[in-house]
Scaffold this motif. Sequence first.
Motif, mmCIF file in Angstrom:
data_model
loop_
_atom_site.group_PDB
_atom_site.id
_atom_site.type_symbol
_atom_site.label_atom_id
_atom_site.label_comp_id
_atom_site.label_asym_id
_atom_site.label_seq_id
_atom_site.Cartn_x
_atom_site.Cartn_y
_atom_site.Cartn_z
ATOM 1 N N ARG A 119 -23.844 17.139 35.882
ATOM 2 C CA ARG A 119 -23.469 15.806 36.341
ATOM 3 C C ARG A 119 -24.005 15.590 37.755
ATOM 4 N N ILE A 120 -24.661 14.452 37.963
ATOM 5 C CA ILE A 120 -25.137 14.038 39.280
ATOM 6 C C ILE A 120 -24.792 12.567 39.432
ATOM 7 N N GLN A 121 -24.244 12.184 40.598
ATOM 8 C CA GLN A 121 -23.860 10.800 40.797
ATOM 9 C C GLN A 121 -24.022 10.417 42.263
ATOM 10 N N GLY A 122 -24.149 9.119 42.499
ATOM 11 C CA GLY A 122 -24.316 8.673 43.880
ATOM 12 C C GLY A 122 -24.445 7.164 43.983
ATOM 13 N N TRP A 123 -24.637 6.721 45.224
ATOM 14 C CA TRP A 123 -24.849 5.315 45.557
ATOM 15 C C TRP A 123 -26.349 5.043 45.598
ATOM 16 N N TRP A 124 -26.749 3.799 45.265
ATOM 17 C CA TRP A 124 -28.179 3.460 45.287
ATOM 18 C C TRP A 124 -28.393 2.020 45.714
ATOM 19 N N GLN A 156 -24.706 5.761 33.510
ATOM 20 C CA GLN A 156 -23.931 4.537 33.687
ATOM 21 C C GLN A 156 -24.276 3.953 35.053
ATOM 22 N N VAL A 157 -24.422 2.638 35.104
ATOM 23 C CA VAL A 157 -24.690 1.942 36.361
ATOM 24 C C VAL A 157 -23.599 0.888 36.560
ATOM 25 N N TRP A 158 -22.894 0.986 37.697
ATOM 26 C CA TRP A 158 -21.805 0.071 38.037
ATOM 27 C C TRP A 158 -22.178 -0.711 39.287
ATOM 28 N N ASP A 159 -21.858 -2.003 39.307
ATOM 29 C CA ASP A 159 -22.203 -2.809 40.473
ATOM 30 C C ASP A 159 -21.045 -2.869 41.473
ATOM 31 N N SER A 160 -21.226 -3.671 42.525
ATOM 32 C CA SER A 160 -20.251 -3.734 43.620
ATOM 33 C C SER A 160 -18.948 -4.402 43.217
ATOM 34 N N GLU A 161 -18.927 -5.043 42.034
ATOM 35 C CA GLU A 161 -17.705 -5.689 41.549
ATOM 36 C C GLU A 161 -17.069 -4.906 40.408
ATOM 37 N N ASP A 162 -17.423 -3.622 40.291
ATOM 38 C CA ASP A 162 -16.879 -2.730 39.261
ATOM 39 C C ASP A 162 -17.251 -3.145 37.847
ATOM 40 N N THR A 163 -18.391 -3.820 37.702
ATOM 41 C CA THR A 163 -18.888 -4.191 36.375
ATOM 42 C C THR A 163 -19.890 -3.145 35.899
ATOM 43 N N LEU A 164 -19.719 -2.690 34.684
ATOM 44 C CA LEU A 164 -20.698 -1.792 34.080
ATOM 45 C C LEU A 164 -21.904 -2.638 33.672
ATOM 46 N N VAL A 165 -23.017 -2.507 34.400
ATOM 47 C CA VAL A 165 -24.156 -3.405 34.190
ATOM 48 C C VAL A 165 -25.260 -2.783 33.338
ATOM 49 N N VAL A 177 -14.144 -2.919 28.191
ATOM 50 C CA VAL A 177 -14.782 -1.719 28.729
ATOM 51 C C VAL A 177 -13.744 -0.617 28.854
ATOM 52 N N ARG A 178 -13.972 0.492 28.202
ATOM 53 C CA ARG A 178 -13.008 1.598 28.216
ATOM 54 C C ARG A 178 -13.480 2.749 29.099
ATOM 55 N N LEU A 179 -14.413 2.442 29.954
ATOM 56 C CA LEU A 179 -14.902 3.398 30.939
ATOM 57 C C LEU A 179 -14.444 2.943 32.316
ATOM 58 N N THR A 180 -14.473 3.846 33.269
ATOM 59 C CA THR A 180 -14.081 3.506 34.635
ATOM 60 C C THR A 180 -15.192 3.892 35.596
ATOM 61 N N PRO A 181 -15.336 3.148 36.697
ATOM 62 C CA PRO A 181 -16.382 3.469 37.670
ATOM 63 C C PRO A 181 -16.166 4.864 38.267
ATOM 64 N N LYS A 214 -25.799 -9.023 34.510
ATOM 65 C CA LYS A 214 -26.553 -9.143 35.746
ATOM 66 C C LYS A 214 -25.734 -8.538 36.884
ATOM 67 N N PRO A 215 -26.328 -7.636 37.670
ATOM 68 C CA PRO A 215 -25.547 -6.983 38.730
ATOM 69 C C PRO A 215 -25.267 -7.907 39.909
ATOM 70 N N ALA A 216 -24.088 -7.737 40.502
ATOM 71 C CA ALA A 216 -23.744 -8.452 41.722
ATOM 72 C C ALA A 216 -24.513 -7.834 42.891
ATOM 73 N N PRO A 217 -24.726 -8.579 43.973
ATOM 74 C CA PRO A 217 -25.391 -8.015 45.156
ATOM 75 C C PRO A 217 -24.615 -6.814 45.700
ATOM 76 N N GLY A 218 -25.350 -5.920 46.349
ATOM 77 C CA GLY A 218 -24.712 -4.775 46.983
ATOM 78 C C GLY A 218 -25.126 -3.459 46.358
ATOM 79 N N TRP A 219 -24.473 -2.402 46.821
ATOM 80 C CA TRP A 219 -24.767 -1.053 46.344
ATOM 81 C C TRP A 219 -24.411 -0.913 44.861
ATOM 82 N N LEU A 220 -25.211 -0.130 44.154
ATOM 83 C CA LEU A 220 -24.896 0.274 42.794
ATOM 84 C C LEU A 220 -24.405 1.715 42.801
ATOM 85 N N ARG A 221 -23.511 2.024 41.876
ATOM 86 C CA ARG A 221 -23.067 3.406 41.685
ATOM 87 C C ARG A 221 -23.667 3.908 40.371
#
Length: 277
Positions: A179-184, A254-263, A125-129, A229-236
């Motif tokens: 650009r719009i971003q946030g927690w969900w 882009q959707v990132w999970d609580s473990e910094d995985t691009l899901v 993955v060459r992207l960052t959260p 599969k996303p880990a439990p917790g907030w998504l970014r």
Amino acid sequence: MSEFDDAIAFTPADAPGSYDVRLDRAWTIGGGINGGLLLSVISNALSDALGAGGHPDPMSISAYYLAPGRPGPATVETSIVRKGGSVSVASATLVQQGADGERVESIKVLATFTDLDKAAGETDVRLTPPNLPPLEKCIRASDAPPEVLKEADLLQRSDLRLDPATAMWAVGKPSGNGRIQGWWRLVDGREPDVLALPFVCDVLPPVSMDLGKLGWAPTLEFTVHVLAKPAPGWLRVVHFTEHVAAGHFVEDCQVWDSEDTLVAQSRQLARLPRPPR
């Protein structure tokens, strides 16, 4: 059962490969059902159709929006195009009844499903959260003015916290960056899963608002790629655009999970809001 599970639930219809669903007004924005929620509804039906063959998880979903999805009964008609060893492909159509009883096709989908638990291979993955402010310093979408909430029942279903730097359009000061971003997360505490990800990819306000173009931005085509599969917790969640032309814009997510995985990632083509006459 959570609100979301209830919203995407189905009952097998009489016709083979068909599923009866009920589209709940609680997931509307501007009178129509959110396009991402409709993709989650269709994905749930396709998961049932393809799960028996060992491929219950959406991997790639491409949808063409033909008419707005309205609250009320609907049917998802599925057809298996190809059964494979690692993936299967199917098509689906979301159908509702028009005012005069006519058949109205709202969405047509072509999708690839797999079993993510058995997926293997190198990850590069060459992207960052996104670097988001802490939750307590973000803006709650549910704190929008009453007149906005009245037209967006959807906002009551999500705990959405927007990065203030990308939400100044709400006070008449769009950045122009697109650009719009946030927690969900869902307000009822249901943890994210692969069936929620198509909805999450469409959960933020359209980035056209950060370009100073307020109003409804109808989607023409929407493709979602589920990567893990996303880990439990907030998504970014990050929405951005790098292309506006001919009265339309391309919105990436882009959707990132609580473990910094691009899901999940997605791209949609939408029409810019039309200026008031």
